[in-house]
Design an enzyme around this catalytic site. Structure first.
Site, mmCIF file in Angstrom:
data_model
loop_
_atom_site.group_PDB
_atom_site.id
_atom_site.type_symbol
_atom_site.label_atom_id
_atom_site.label_comp_id
_atom_site.label_asym_id
_atom_site.label_seq_id
_atom_site.Cartn_x
_atom_site.Cartn_y
_atom_site.Cartn_z
ATOM 1 N N SER A 1 42.089 50.922 71.698
ATOM 2 C CA SER A 1 41.294 52.120 71.402
ATOM 3 C C SER A 1 40.018 51.778 70.648
ATOM 4 O O SER A 1 39.076 52.567 70.602
ATOM 5 C CB SER A 1 42.116 53.115 70.584
ATOM 6 N N ASP A 2 39.997 50.601 70.009
ATOM 7 C CA ASP A 2 38.798 50.177 69.276
ATOM 8 C C ASP A 2 38.779 48.657 69.213
ATOM 9 O O ASP A 2 39.817 48.019 69.349
ATOM 10 C CB ASP A 2 38.757 50.781 67.876
HETATM 11 N N1 HPA Z 1 44.074 49.177 63.078
HETATM 12 C C1 HPA Z 1 45.365 49.458 62.963
HETATM 13 N N2 HPA Z 1 46.018 50.181 63.850
HETATM 14 C C2 HPA Z 1 45.336 50.644 64.902
HETATM 15 C C3 HPA Z 1 44.002 50.381 65.086
HETATM 16 C C4 HPA Z 1 43.330 49.603 64.129
HETATM 17 O O1 HPA Z 1 42.128 49.338 64.250
HETATM 18 N N3 HPA Z 1 43.602 50.988 66.227
HETATM 19 C C5 HPA Z 1 44.690 51.599 66.733
HETATM 20 N N4 HPA Z 1 45.754 51.390 65.929
#
Ligand code: HPA
Length: 233
Positions: free
Chosen positions: A204-205
Protein backbone atom coordinates in the site's frame (compact mmCIF):
# COMPACT_ATOMS: atom_id res chain seq x y z
CA UNK A 1 -21.28 -20.60 23.33
CA UNK A 2 -19.16 -17.50 22.92
CA UNK A 3 -15.66 -16.32 23.80
CA UNK A 4 -14.48 -13.01 25.23
CA UNK A 5 -14.40 -11.46 21.77
CA UNK A 6 -16.49 -13.64 19.45
CA UNK A 7 -20.20 -14.31 19.95
CA UNK A 8 -20.62 -17.03 17.30
CA UNK A 9 -22.29 -20.31 18.19
CA UNK A 10 -20.43 -23.58 17.66
CA UNK A 11 -20.53 -24.52 13.96
CA UNK A 12 -21.12 -20.97 12.72
CA UNK A 13 -17.47 -20.42 11.76
CA UNK A 14 -15.89 -22.28 8.83
CA UNK A 15 -12.66 -24.30 9.01
CA UNK A 16 -11.01 -21.68 6.81
CA UNK A 17 -11.02 -18.00 7.76
CA UNK A 18 -9.82 -15.04 5.71
CA UNK A 19 -8.56 -12.27 8.00
CA UNK A 20 -8.32 -8.67 6.88
CA UNK A 21 -7.25 -6.14 9.54
CA UNK A 22 -10.22 -3.86 8.91
CA UNK A 23 -13.59 -5.27 10.04
CA UNK A 24 -15.36 -3.27 7.33
CA UNK A 25 -13.12 -5.04 4.84
CA UNK A 26 -14.39 -8.33 6.27
CA UNK A 27 -17.96 -7.13 5.65
CA UNK A 28 -17.06 -6.00 2.13
CA UNK A 29 -15.34 -9.30 1.24
CA UNK A 30 -18.23 -11.35 2.62
CA UNK A 31 -20.92 -9.30 0.88
CA UNK A 32 -19.01 -9.09 -2.42
CA UNK A 33 -17.56 -12.57 -2.83
CA UNK A 34 -19.50 -15.01 -0.65
CA UNK A 35 -22.91 -16.50 -1.29
CA UNK A 36 -25.42 -16.11 1.56
CA UNK A 37 -23.09 -14.33 4.01
CA UNK A 38 -24.28 -14.30 7.61
CA UNK A 39 -22.75 -12.07 10.25
CA UNK A 40 -21.73 -14.13 13.31
CA UNK A 41 -19.83 -11.48 15.23
CA UNK A 42 -20.54 -7.87 16.14
CA UNK A 43 -18.64 -7.72 19.43
CA UNK A 44 -16.55 -4.49 19.36
CA UNK A 45 -17.67 -4.12 15.72
CA UNK A 46 -14.99 -6.69 14.83
CA UNK A 47 -17.25 -8.20 12.19
CA UNK A 48 -17.11 -11.85 11.24
CA UNK A 49 -19.13 -13.47 8.45
CA UNK A 50 -19.66 -16.96 7.13
CA UNK A 51 -20.88 -17.79 3.64
CA UNK A 52 -19.92 -20.05 0.77
CA UNK A 53 -17.55 -19.60 -2.14
CA UNK A 54 -18.26 -21.98 -5.05
CA UNK A 55 -20.21 -24.06 -2.56
CA UNK A 56 -17.44 -24.23 0.03
CA UNK A 57 -18.03 -22.79 3.52
CA UNK A 58 -15.67 -19.90 4.27
CA UNK A 59 -15.53 -17.26 7.02
CA UNK A 60 -14.08 -13.76 6.98
CA UNK A 61 -13.09 -12.23 10.30
CA UNK A 62 -11.59 -8.79 11.00
CA UNK A 63 -8.39 -9.01 13.06
CA UNK A 64 -7.87 -5.39 14.04
CA UNK A 65 -4.46 -3.76 13.80
CA UNK A 66 -1.35 -5.04 15.50
CA UNK A 67 -0.20 -8.28 17.00
CA UNK A 68 -2.05 -7.87 20.29
CA UNK A 69 -5.33 -7.75 18.41
CA UNK A 70 -4.80 -10.49 15.83
CA UNK A 71 -3.42 -12.79 18.55
CA UNK A 72 -6.75 -12.65 20.39
CA UNK A 73 -8.86 -13.49 17.35
CA UNK A 74 -6.50 -16.14 15.97
CA UNK A 75 -6.31 -17.85 19.36
CA UNK A 76 -10.08 -17.89 19.92
CA UNK A 77 -10.82 -19.03 16.34
CA UNK A 78 -8.45 -21.97 16.62
CA UNK A 79 -8.88 -22.91 20.29
CA UNK A 80 -12.62 -22.37 20.68
CA UNK A 81 -14.06 -22.72 17.19
CA UNK A 82 -11.72 -25.37 15.77
CA UNK A 83 -10.55 -23.25 12.84
CA UNK A 84 -7.95 -25.10 10.75
CA UNK A 85 -6.58 -22.43 8.42
CA UNK A 86 -6.24 -18.67 8.61
CA UNK A 87 -5.32 -16.65 5.56
CA UNK A 88 -4.47 -13.06 6.41
CA UNK A 89 -5.28 -10.59 3.63
CA UNK A 90 -3.56 -7.34 4.53
CA UNK A 91 -1.42 -4.46 3.38
CA UNK A 92 2.25 -3.70 3.90
CA UNK A 93 4.83 -0.98 3.41
CA UNK A 94 7.60 -1.93 0.95
CA UNK A 95 11.16 -1.58 2.26
CA UNK A 96 12.90 -2.01 -1.11
CA UNK A 97 12.51 0.51 -3.95
CA UNK A 98 11.65 -1.97 -6.72
CA UNK A 99 8.44 -3.23 -5.06
CA UNK A 100 5.58 -1.48 -6.84
CA UNK A 101 2.39 -0.29 -5.17
CA UNK A 102 -0.25 -3.00 -5.53
CA UNK A 103 2.28 -5.84 -5.70
CA UNK A 104 0.96 -8.97 -4.00
CA UNK A 105 3.40 -10.60 -1.59
CA UNK A 106 3.30 -14.12 -0.19
CA UNK A 107 4.93 -13.88 3.24
CA UNK A 108 7.29 -16.84 3.59
CA UNK A 109 8.48 -15.83 7.05
CA UNK A 110 7.80 -13.01 9.48
CA UNK A 111 10.57 -11.59 11.64
CA UNK A 112 9.49 -8.93 14.06
CA UNK A 113 9.64 -6.95 17.26
CA UNK A 114 6.46 -8.28 18.81
CA UNK A 115 6.59 -8.38 22.58
CA UNK A 116 4.14 -11.28 22.31
CA UNK A 117 6.85 -13.42 20.74
CA UNK A 118 9.53 -12.13 23.10
CA UNK A 119 7.39 -13.14 26.10
CA UNK A 120 7.02 -16.64 24.67
CA UNK A 121 10.63 -17.19 23.57
CA UNK A 122 12.92 -15.49 26.04
CA UNK A 123 15.93 -17.67 25.43
CA UNK A 124 15.98 -17.47 21.64
CA UNK A 125 14.42 -16.08 18.48
CA UNK A 126 11.56 -18.10 17.04
CA UNK A 127 11.42 -18.31 13.23
CA UNK A 128 7.77 -17.59 12.43
CA UNK A 129 6.96 -19.05 9.03
CA UNK A 130 4.00 -19.70 6.76
CA UNK A 131 2.41 -23.10 6.30
CA UNK A 132 4.28 -24.56 3.33
CA UNK A 133 1.26 -26.18 1.64
CA UNK A 134 -0.77 -22.97 1.79
CA UNK A 135 2.21 -21.05 0.46
CA UNK A 136 2.76 -23.37 -2.50
CA UNK A 137 -0.96 -23.48 -3.18
CA UNK A 138 -1.18 -19.66 -3.22
CA UNK A 139 1.86 -19.47 -5.50
CA UNK A 140 0.27 -21.89 -7.98
CA UNK A 141 -3.23 -20.36 -7.83
CA UNK A 142 -1.77 -16.89 -8.49
CA UNK A 143 0.01 -18.26 -11.57
CA UNK A 144 -3.23 -19.78 -12.85
CA UNK A 145 -5.00 -16.47 -12.28
CA UNK A 146 -2.17 -14.60 -14.03
CA UNK A 147 -1.51 -12.47 -10.96
CA UNK A 148 2.13 -11.67 -10.26
CA UNK A 149 3.37 -12.41 -6.76
CA UNK A 150 6.62 -11.87 -4.90
CA UNK A 151 7.56 -14.48 -2.31
CA UNK A 152 9.59 -13.01 0.51
CA UNK A 153 10.55 -12.59 4.13
CA UNK A 154 8.72 -9.82 5.93
CA UNK A 155 8.85 -7.92 9.23
CA UNK A 156 5.95 -7.46 11.66
CA UNK A 157 6.23 -4.43 13.92
CA UNK A 158 4.36 -3.14 16.96
CA UNK A 159 5.21 0.43 15.93
CA UNK A 160 3.68 2.06 12.83
CA UNK A 161 5.33 5.47 13.31
CA UNK A 162 9.11 5.18 13.37
CA UNK A 163 12.05 7.52 13.76
CA UNK A 164 12.96 7.14 10.11
CA UNK A 165 13.50 4.64 7.29
CA UNK A 166 17.11 4.00 8.40
CA UNK A 167 15.57 1.77 11.06
CA UNK A 168 15.08 -0.80 8.33
CA UNK A 169 18.61 -0.90 6.87
CA UNK A 170 19.85 -3.93 8.77
CA UNK A 171 16.64 -5.84 8.12
CA UNK A 172 16.70 -5.11 4.40
CA UNK A 173 20.35 -6.11 4.17
CA UNK A 174 19.27 -9.43 5.70
CA UNK A 175 16.57 -10.03 3.12
CA UNK A 176 13.43 -8.42 4.56
CA UNK A 177 11.30 -6.82 1.83
CA UNK A 178 8.31 -5.22 3.57
CA UNK A 179 6.75 -4.34 6.92
CA UNK A 180 3.28 -4.87 8.39
CA UNK A 181 1.90 -5.46 11.87
CA UNK A 182 0.26 -8.88 12.29
CA UNK A 183 1.88 -11.88 10.60
CA UNK A 184 4.61 -12.80 13.08
CA UNK A 185 2.24 -13.66 15.92
CA UNK A 186 -0.31 -15.19 13.54
CA UNK A 187 2.33 -17.62 12.25
CA UNK A 188 3.54 -18.38 15.76
CA UNK A 189 0.07 -19.07 17.15
CA UNK A 190 -0.96 -21.21 14.18
CA UNK A 191 2.15 -23.40 14.46
CA UNK A 192 1.76 -23.77 18.22
CA UNK A 193 -1.92 -24.67 17.96
CA UNK A 194 -1.68 -27.02 14.98
CA UNK A 195 -3.44 -24.80 12.43
CA UNK A 196 -2.23 -23.53 9.05
CA UNK A 197 -1.56 -19.87 8.36
CA UNK A 198 -0.49 -17.74 5.44
CA UNK A 199 -0.29 -13.97 4.98
CA UNK A 200 -1.05 -12.45 1.61
CA UNK A 201 -0.12 -8.78 1.52
CA UNK A 202 -0.63 -5.96 -0.95
CA UNK A 203 1.91 -3.14 -1.03
CA UNK A 204 0.00 0.00 0.00
CA UNK A 205 3.02 2.28 0.43
CA UNK A 206 6.73 2.29 -0.29
CA UNK A 207 8.76 3.50 2.65
CA UNK A 208 11.88 4.09 0.52
CA UNK A 209 10.29 6.07 -2.31
CA UNK A 210 7.53 7.65 -0.20
CA UNK A 211 4.84 6.59 -2.70
CA UNK A 212 1.41 5.59 -1.39
CA UNK A 213 -1.47 3.97 -3.25
CA UNK A 214 -4.61 5.97 -3.98
CA UNK A 215 -7.83 4.43 -2.66
CA UNK A 216 -8.66 3.29 -6.23
CA UNK A 217 -5.27 1.62 -6.70
CA UNK A 218 -5.64 -0.03 -3.33
CA UNK A 219 -9.09 -1.32 -4.25
CA UNK A 220 -7.86 -2.85 -7.51
CA UNK A 221 -4.80 -4.62 -6.14
CA UNK A 222 -6.68 -5.73 -3.05
CA UNK A 223 -9.06 -7.60 -5.33
CA UNK A 224 -6.20 -9.62 -6.86
CA UNK A 225 -5.13 -10.71 -3.39
CA UNK A 226 -8.68 -11.69 -2.39
CA UNK A 227 -9.02 -13.78 -5.56
CA UNK A 228 -5.89 -15.73 -4.64
CA UNK A 229 -7.04 -16.16 -1.03
CA UNK A 230 -10.48 -17.43 -2.06
CA UNK A 231 -9.01 -19.93 -4.49
CA UNK A 232 -6.58 -21.20 -1.85
CA UNK A 233 -9.35 -21.45 0.72
N1 HPA B 1 4.18 0.14 8.26
C1 HPA B 1 3.60 -0.79 9.01
N2 HPA B 1 2.53 -1.45 8.64
C2 HPA B 1 2.00 -1.16 7.44
C3 HPA B 1 2.55 -0.22 6.61
C4 HPA B 1 3.70 0.47 7.03
O1 HPA B 1 4.24 1.32 6.32
N3 HPA B 1 1.80 -0.15 5.49
C5 HPA B 1 0.81 -1.05 5.64
N4 HPA B 1 0.93 -1.67 6.83
Amino acid sequence: MSTFHIEAKQGEIADTVLMPGDPLRAKFIAETYLENPICYNRVRNMFGYTGTYHGRKISVQGSGMGMGSIAIYAHELIADYGVKQIIRVGTCGALVPHLQLGQVILAVSASGDSSANMIKFQEGHYAASANFELLVNAFQKAKELNISTVQGDIFSTDSFYDDGPQRWDKWVSNGIICVEMESQILYTIAKKMGARALSLLTVSDNIVTGKAATPQEREHSYKDMIKIALEVA
